[in-house]
Design an enzyme around this catalytic site. Structure first.
Site, PDB file in Angstrom:
ATOM      1  NE  ARG A 114      37.358  53.100  39.611  1.00 52.26           N
ATOM      2  CZ  ARG A 114      36.305  53.143  38.808  1.00 52.26           C
ATOM      3  NH1 ARG A 114      35.290  53.902  39.092  1.00 52.26           N
ATOM      4  NH2 ARG A 114      36.297  52.420  37.689  1.00 52.26           N
ATOM      5  CG  HIS A 132      32.958  51.048  41.549  1.00 56.79           C
ATOM      6  ND1 HIS A 132      32.921  52.350  41.988  1.00 56.79           N
ATOM      7  CD2 HIS A 132      31.946  50.411  42.183  1.00 56.79           C
ATOM      8  CE1 HIS A 132      31.938  52.506  42.841  1.00 56.79           C
ATOM      9  NE2 HIS A 132      31.335  51.335  42.987  1.00 56.79           N
ATOM     10  CE1 TYR A 162      35.076  52.444  34.306  1.00 52.32           C
ATOM     11  CE2 TYR A 162      33.884  50.361  34.385  1.00 52.32           C
ATOM     12  CZ  TYR A 162      34.668  51.315  35.008  1.00 52.32           C
ATOM     13  OH  TYR A 162      35.063  51.146  36.312  1.00 52.32           O
TER      14      TYR A 162
END
Length: 376
Positions: free
Chosen positions: A256, A260, A269
């Site tokens: 990805r 998100h 993160y």
């Protein structure tokens, strides 16, 4: 027998990150025409992702879960299915939905905050995009089970992410599909993160494809950024299901590249260097390099593909820049087949409030003293 169900130690790859063909004893390279079609779709997919992300920043979309970097999975998922097959997508699979014939504008209706999916599932054989993780997998299995009972040759392709494999619905769907031998292919797009949770905190299995053997179905791993390999592996799984071979699990290893959703800060993160490492594995550039080397792509075709992608983006902008004509009664009209007295009461209360507000606004607008800020 059990060894035949196990995936490979390394994902299937037919075109490496430099655009060089890789020989494989089991899977054949798709022909040049098929790859040109896939490349055109990749160009359009990337443009759709970029345009949708811009529309979020402009306030025209409420949210957009980008599939930037995962377009090979999206494109292959739509291309391997036949006319009578069904796709069961997630919220991140807008590109695959569009690839099945849904207009880009209709595919974005849900993400714009409307109350419905924006398209007729029966017309396009695409289920509504599912936001809850893994719930659509059970729906896909049930649909495939029904198709089998009707004697149809329908294959169902059920999409999900790595995070969905941690859900109970994932287990129930795979177990039912295997026990009843239904024609469904589970396609896991492993992009390394379930929002902020890395794969290492979701599963201790050698790979997600290894989970298939526990249900008695074959599993396979594929380089999810290699559209040729995804076409080959997914295509084989779909053909197998159509021929009566039952369900299978395909895990695509991808990444990805963006957050998100627009509400997520992925810098909290993961390191930028980790993201940058995947840039050279981009699904668009690697198949382009292969096609150029094979002299199956030229600048004229590229210009045509880019122009087509821009037309799609322009149509999407135009559609979402139009304010929707909303009917407030729709909030109550489609809750149940027959409206309950309680819903009727709620609708009357809202209708009366709307009428009072409209009357007040009209009175204020028609009073020159009031609108000018003066006093009587």
């Amino acid at each position: 027998m059990s060894e035949a169900l196990l995936p490979r130690d390394t994902p299937v790859c037919l075109i490496d990150q430099h655009g060089t063909a890789v020989e494989d004893s089991e899977y054949r390279m798709p022909d040049a025409g098929r790859l040109r079609e896939a490349y055109r779709a990749l160009i359009e997919a990337r443009r759709i992702n970029d345009q949708a992300s811009a529309l979020v920043r402009q306030g025209r979309l409420a949210v957009y879960p980008s599939s930037h970097g995962q377009e090979a999975c999206q494109v292959a998922a739509s291309l391997v299915l036949g006319e009578r097959d069904w796709l069961f997508p997630t919220y991140r699979d807008s590109v695959a939905v569009i690839g099945r014939g849904v207009s880009p504008a209709d595919a974005m209706v849900l993400l714009a905050g409307d109350w419905h999916s924006g398209y007729d599932p029966n017309e396009h054989r695409v289920a509504p995009q599912a936001t809850p993780l893994a719930t659509q997998l059970l729906h896909a299995v049930g649909f495939a089970h029904a198709a089998k009972h009707r004697g149809e040759d329908t294959v169902v392709l059920a999409l999900c992410g790595d995070g969905a494999t941690s859900e109970g619905d994932f287990h129930e769907a795979l177990n039912f599909a295997a026990v009843f031998h239904v024609p469904v292919v589970f396609f896991v797009q492993n992009n390394e993160f379930a929002i902020s949770v890395p794969l290492s905190r979701q599963s201790a299995a050698p790979s997600l494809a290894h989970k298939a053997i526990g249900y008695g179905m074959p599993g396979q791993r594929v380089d999810g950024n290699d559209v040729a390999a995804v076409l080959a592996v997914l295509g084989e799984a779909v053909d197998r299901a159509r021929a009566g071979g039952g369900p299978s699990l395909v895990e695509a290893h991808t990444y990805r590249m963006q957050a998100h959703t627009n509400a997520d800060d992925d810098t909290r993160y993961r390191e930028r260097a980790d993201v940058q490492a995947w840039v050279d594995r981009d699904p668009v550039t690697r198949v382009r390099a292969y096609l150029m080397d094979q002299e199956a792509l030229d600048e004229v075709a590229e210009e045509q593909f880019a122009a087509g992608a821009e037309r799609i983006a322009a149509e999407l902008r135009a559609a979402l820049n139009n304010d929707a004509d909303l009917d407030p009664e729709d909030l109550f009209r489609f809750v149940t087949a027959q409206r309950s007295p309680q819903l009727d009461e709620q609708w009357r209360m809202l209708r009366d409030e709307i009428a009072r507000t409209a009357a007040s606004d009209s009175a204020t607008a028609s009073d020159p003293v009031s609108t000018s800020g003066g006093t009587r």
